[in-house]
Each structure stands twice: as structure tokens, then as C-alpha cells.
Motif scaffolding. Structure first.
Motif, PDB file in Angstrom:
ATOM      1  N   ALA A  71       0.810  -1.226   0.000  1.00 35.47           N
ATOM      2  CA  ALA A  71       0.000   0.000   0.000  1.00 35.47           C
ATOM      3  C   ALA A  71       0.839   1.270   0.000  1.00 35.47           C
ATOM      4  CB  ALA A  71      -0.933  -0.006   1.206  1.00 35.47           C
ATOM      5  N   LYS A  72       2.165   1.094  -0.113  1.00 39.09           N
ATOM      6  CA  LYS A  72       3.083   2.225   0.043  1.00 39.09           C
ATOM      7  C   LYS A  72       2.723   3.438  -0.818  1.00 39.09           C
ATOM      8  CE  LYS A  72       7.884   2.986  -0.877  1.00 39.09           C
ATOM      9  NZ  LYS A  72       8.072   2.800  -2.291  1.00 39.09           N
ATOM     10  N   SER A  73       2.324   3.193  -2.042  1.00 36.41           N
ATOM     11  CA  SER A  73       2.065   4.316  -2.958  1.00 36.41           C
ATOM     12  C   SER A  73       0.614   4.763  -2.976  1.00 36.41           C
ATOM     13  CB  SER A  73       2.453   3.930  -4.378  1.00 36.41           C
ATOM     14  OG  SER A  73       3.786   3.531  -4.411  1.00 36.41           O
ATOM     15  N   CYS A  74      -0.196   4.167  -2.145  1.00 39.32           N
ATOM     16  CA  CYS A  74      -1.634   4.468  -2.209  1.00 39.32           C
ATOM     17  C   CYS A  74      -1.909   5.932  -1.850  1.00 39.32           C
ATOM     18  CB  CYS A  74      -2.396   3.547  -1.271  1.00 39.32           C
ATOM     19  SG  CYS A  74      -4.161   3.876  -1.254  1.00 39.32           S
TER      20      CYS A  74
END
Ligand code: SF4
Ligand code: SF4
Lengths: 343, 249
Positions: free
Chosen positions: A231-234
Motif C-alpha cells: 500500500a506504500k504508494s496508495c
């Protein structure tokens, strides 16, 4: 189920006859790469060679993104009036996965609680499906939704110079007899249809293996590192939810007139991926970060309704993959779960 | 709260936010009936120094702005910042990028000392702001909604989600699909995706969401072949103050 044949030379007349009898919503080209479903006035406006469509058509027709539900007056005379706009409509040229998505919404809005606003519109909607071209991110065949068993009045499969037509309802039979030159299917047509169906299954580029996902998901559920990585770039932007044919969450807001004499309650599409979704009174947020929200979304799509309805609530249309600017990808993440378990 | 006394004030700004109130059209009469407007810089000549709610447009860009703001804050019980300049410092903050002294010289030459300009800041840099009606211009509906909520004793609902939500509700083609760039994924919604709906990238005039994923936005712009300068420009137009603040941290 009844089976019929529609010659392609009679196809245009059939569509134009439908247009003269119904408000027909069909795919239209809106940019180089995109189509979307809109009401059409003539056969020429329609383009069935679509791959990607921005929004799932049935969802936007039956569960509009912004819908007034009730108006009320306050003061000495309290009056509440339900608002429910519906009309006879026909959805033309919709793919199997989107019909299955609509079937899911039908269940959601009629189980435990009958959502009148949805159901009224649904009752008045005729559906004519077609073997649509899957987009590059479509993985419907992996979740068993590349074929629609129900939810349509007519379903058209291209078998060369004619369409093989499945008639799903009495209303479908009536449409066929009233508006088109439908013929009985011969043995040759049946075998052509079987061949076409085999070919069609192979059109889905993306194949993802969901075996054991149900158990594997629980094993990795607590692995914070994994979810943080995925989910890092969410952006917590909610696009994935809003373009999903089965996401049904909505928020209800109150628009009170400035004279405070009354107002309107309306609902808007909501998203479990935005930060305020889990915010409750007192300021506590029970899904405070992207990682928590992403795994909840996957749980809802791939587990919750396996338990509740015996089916995935993901129909594999691939729209969330296409809409995500952070390139977060549900089928890659299904694989990531599998990989994590096998380490 | 029953019929609150309201003052509408303007600091450094174009006056457009105050005009948005006058532009309420159908709702204007109801609005001025619901509240008791005692001061309105752009609209009325009367002036009273007793008010419960202050709607303040514009940023603090001069010492005089600051004195006025402090006075308003000492009278008003509730402060609502209206518009981008008031909420984020807005366009006026671009001056800070030059350096205030240099900007003064550039514009006023040898008369620069006549001007009491200071570094531009949003009003919440100095006083406690209860609510923000953000945007350039702010939406009329949101200004009314905040005031209405206060009269009813409700907490106004102000979006803390990105503009993309509004684009999707509208069925817009994403600006990135058409070769443009957009701050939508990190910008606060509430404008009903005004710019992307006209196929023009969002410039985040309502500021960022509370917890924007800035790194992801950098990666995104990077993927579309943009340099760091392009990226910074996207933030500068309305959010230069915030950026300078972050740099100094
Ligand atoms: S997964 Fe993608 S589309 Fe969904 S909220 Fe996150 S960034 Fe937006
Ligand atoms: S145009 Fe901008 S706001 Fe709209 S979906 Fe695309 S990135 Fe988000």
C-alpha cells in the motif's frame, strides 16, 4: 433458457427498433482508449468494439453517484417524502462481468434490507448483454465471471455472420419477438456457439490463481510489513472503489435549506480507501492507514462475500487496476499473498 | 446559535471570495435573513464591531493586515477562513519565494519603504481558525454550509479526500489519460473536480488533503516524464507557504 439466432444484417434494424421503444444506454467512444455507456439516439452513436469503459454501466444507472433519497420539512408540520426517480430503460451491449457485477448489487440491495431506490430502477431495466472484448487488465475468467448465467433479458454471442442469442427472461422473449427477426438455432449454430465460447475464454490475458486464497489471506493478515509494502504508494483516493461494479458503499448527507424549514437527504458513492471512512465519533479511526485499508478492501472483495453469499464480490473487470495512479494491482497482490505464504 | 452576528472581512486578496457570497443568487436573501450581517467590506457601508462569526478572506501580507486580523480575532467567537489566500496563503505566498525585500524592491523600487509588507502567511499562522472554506474561489455552497451548520450546532462536513473521488463520481476521463498532469490525487476535494472536469489538471487550490502521499505523487509525475521543477510548480501556485515551511523544518 431459449436460444435464437439474429442475422447480422438484421442487427442494425433491431437496435434502431429498440431505440424507438426504449431509452437505450450503450457504449460510446469517449477517447482514444476509452469508452463509456451513455443514452444513445441512433445506432451510429454506439461502438461495441470497446475494451475499457470508465464506469460500470449498471452501477451508474441503478445506483447513481449522487442520488436524492428524501425531502423533508421541519417545524410544526414535519413531513417526509421519499424521492425515488425511476424510468423504463434498456442497457445494451454490456459484458458478462458487468452483468455479474450487477447481479451482485441486486443481492446487496435486496438482502437484509430492500433498497427501494435501487430496486425500483432495477425492475424497470432491461439488459442485453454481449460477449465484449476484455481489456488488458480484465481477469474475469479467473473469478468465474466471464460468463453470465442470469441477470440479462437477452445475451448476444458473435458466431460469425450472426449472433447466437440466449433469451434469459420472458421480457427478453417479448423483446425478441417484437423488435427483431429472430430465427430458431440449428445444430450448426449450436456447435458454432460452443466453439465461440471456447475461443472467448482464451481472450482473457490475465490469469490469476485464487486457490487457497481464503486460508492464505488469514495467514498473512497480520503481516504489517507486507501490507505496508503493497500500500506504500496508495493515495487513499478511492478511485478503485468508485469504478468498481460491486462497490456499494455510500454516504448519506443532509442538505438543510438555509431557512432551516426543510431539506434533502441524498447519498453519494463512498470509499473504504479514504482516510475518513473509518473515523467514528470521538475521533478514533479504526482503519488509520493505507495498509489497513487496502487489506480490508481485498478482504471485502475476495473473502467476506464468499462467506456471506458464496461468491467473490470481485468480478475481475480490471477497472480498479486501470484507474489506480499508484499502480496498485489486485491480481498482482493476490499473487503476492501466495508468495508470502510460500516463503 | 440563533441569528448570529456575522462580519465579512478582507485582508490581502482579490475580493473574489467576498463576491462569491454576493453571488449566492437564489440563496442570498435566505442567507442574509438567517444571519445578521454587521460588517461586509465589499458590500455594505455600515460597520459594527460586535460579531459572533468572522468570515475572513485574504492572507496576512502586511503589518496592517496582522493588526486587523488580531483585532477581529479578539472580537469574534468563531473564525472561518474563506478562500485559498486565507487558508493556505494562496498566490500571495509566491512573493515569499523571491524574498519579501526583493519583491518589494522589484515592484516599488526606491519607494519600497513606504510599504509595510511582511512575509505572507495564512491567517491560521496567527490566530485559531475554526473552519476553512477553501478554494480559489471557495464554493458558495461550502460557505453557506459552514454557516448553516454553526446555526444548527452541527459540525460542518468538509471533505478530506482527494479530488479523484469527485472525478470518478462524475465519470471524468482522468487528466493523466489525456497526457496532462494533475494534483488531484493529493489535493483536497470539495470543488466537484472543477478543473479536471474541464480537462485541465487540478492545481490544488484547496490545499493538500490532511495526509497527502507526496512521495507517491512525485513518483507519479516522474512516470509522466516531469522534472522536480514541474513537480514543485504544481504545489507552488497555491501552496508556496506550506512548501517553504517544510523546507525550513
Ligand atoms: S489503491 Fe489506487 S485507486 Fe485505490 S485508493 Fe489507493 S491509490 Fe487510489
Ligand atoms: S483528473 Fe486528476 S483528480 Fe481526476 S481522477 Fe485524474 S488525477 Fe484524479
Amino acid at each position: 433458457m431459449l436460444y435464437k439466432i439474429l442475422d447480422k444484417k438484421d442487427f442494425k434494424d433491431f437496435v434502431n427498433n429498440l431505440i424507438s421503444a426504449y431509452e437505450v444506454t450503450a457504449p460510446k467512444k469517449i477517447s482514444q482508449a476509452l469508452h463509456d455507456f451513455f443514452p444513445i439516439k441512433s445506432y451510429e452513436e454506439m461502438d461495441l468494439s470497446y475494451k475499457r469503459t470508465t464506469l460500470p454501466p449498471a452501477k451508474k444507472m441503478l445506483f447513481p453517484s449522487n442520488e436524492a433519497l428524501a425531502s423533508y420539512t421541519v417545524g410544526n408540520n414535519i413531513e417526509v417524502k421519499s424521492l425515488n426517480e425511476s424510468k423504463e430503460q434498456l442497457l445494451f451491449g454490456v459484458g458478462a462481468w458487468d452483468i455479474n457485477g450487477m447481479n451482485f448489487l441486486d443481492r446487496i440491495f435486496s438482502t437484509d434490507f430492500i433498497d427501494e431506490n435501487y430496486m425500483e430502477k432495477r425492475k424497470k431495466l432491461k439488459v442485453i448483454g454481449i460477449d465484449a472484448e476484455p481489456s488488458d487488465a480484465n481477469f474475469a475468467s479467473s473469478v468465474g465471471s466471464e460468463f453470465a448465467k442470469e441477470g440479462f433479458d437477452l445475451f448476444l454471442s458473435d458466431i460469425g455472420d450472426k449472433y447466437f442469442v440466449r433469451i434469459g427472461t420472458a421480457a427478453g422473449a417479448e423483446i425478441a419477438s417484437k423488435f427483431g427477426d429472430f430465427l430458431d438455432a440449428s445444430d450448426v449454430d449450436y456447435s458454432a456457439y460452443d466453439r465461440q465460447m471456447d475461443l472467448y475464454k482464451n481472450k482473457f490475458n490475465v490469469n490469476v490463481n485464487l486457490d487457497n486464497f481464503f486460508e492464505n489471506f488469514e495467514i498473512v493478515y497480520g503481516k504489517k510489513d507486507l501490507w505496508e509494502k503493497l500500500a506504500k504508494s496508495c493515495f487513499s483516493c478511492g478511485s478503485c472503489n468508485l469504478v468498481c461494479p460491486t462497490c456499494f458503499c455510500f454516504n448519506v448527507r443532509d442538505d438543510i435549506k438555509i431557512d432551516l424549514a426543510g431539506g434533502i437527504k441524498s447519498r453519494q458513492w463512498d470509499s473504504c480507501m479514504i482516510s475518513n471512512y473509518g473515523l467514528v465519533a470521538g475521533g478514533h479511526n479504526f482503519r488509520p492507514d493505507e495498509a489497513n485499508r487496502l487489506k480490508q478492501r481485498y478482504r471485502c472483495k475476495l473473502k467476506t462475500f464468499v462467506e456471506k453469499f458464496g461468491q467473490y464480490s470481485c468480478v475481475g473487470c480490471g477497472r480498479c487496476v486501470e484507474a489506480c495512479l499508484a499502480k496498485i494491482n489486485i491480481y498482482e497482490d493476490i499473487n503476492a499473498v501466495k508468495e508470502e505464504v510460500s516463503i | 446559535m440563533s441569528k448570529p452576528k456575522v462580519g465579512v472581512f478582507g485582508l490581502a486578496g482579490c475580493g473574489g471570495c467576498q463576491l462569491e457570497i454576493l453571488n449566492l443568487e437564489d440563496e442570498l436573501i435566505d442567507f442574509i435573513c438567517a444571519v445578521d450581517i454587521v460588517h461586509f467590506t465589499e458590500a455594505i457601508t455600515e460597520h459594527s464591531d460586535t460579531y459572533d462569526i468572522a468570515l475572513i478572506e485574504g492572507s496576512v501580507s502586511t503589518k496592517h493586515d496582522l493588526e486587523r486580523l488580531e483585532h477581529i480575532a479578539s472580537v469574534a467567537k468563531i473564525i472561518i477562513a474563506i478562500g485559498a489566500c486565507s487558508s493556505t496563503g494562496g498566490l500571495n505566498c509566491l512573493k515569499n519565494l523571491y524574498g519579501t525585500e526583493k519583491a518589494k524592491e522589484l515592484v516599488y523600487g526606491d519607494k519600497k519603504d513606504w510599504i509595510d509588507a511582511i512575509d505572507t502567511k495564512p491567517i491560521d499562522a496567527y490566530v485559531k481558525v475554526d473552519y476553512h472554506a477553501r478554494g480559489c474561489p471557495p464554493t458558495r455552497a461550502e460557505i453557506v454550509d459552514i454557516v448553516k451548520s454553526l446555526i444548527m450546532g452541527k459540525v460542518p462536513e468538509i471533505p478530506d479526500y482527494p479530488v479523484c473521488i469527485e472525478c470518478k463520481r462524475l465519470g471524468n476521463i482522468c487528466v493523466y489519460e489525456t497526457g496532462g498532469t494533475c494534483m488531484g490525487p493529493v489535493a483536497r476535494a470539495g470543488c466537484n473536480a472543477r478543473c479536471p472536469s474541464a480537462n485541465s489538471g487540478c492545481e490544488a487550490c484547496r490545499g493538500p488533503v490532511d495526509d497527502p502521499n507526496i512521495n507517491a505523487q512525485k513518483d507519479l509525475l516522474d512516470r509522466y516524464g516531469l522534472t522536480v521543477e514541474d513537480i514543485m510548480e504544481g504545489f507552488n501556485l497555491y501552496n508556496a507557504c506550506k512548501k517553504i515551511e517544510q523546507k525550513n523544518k
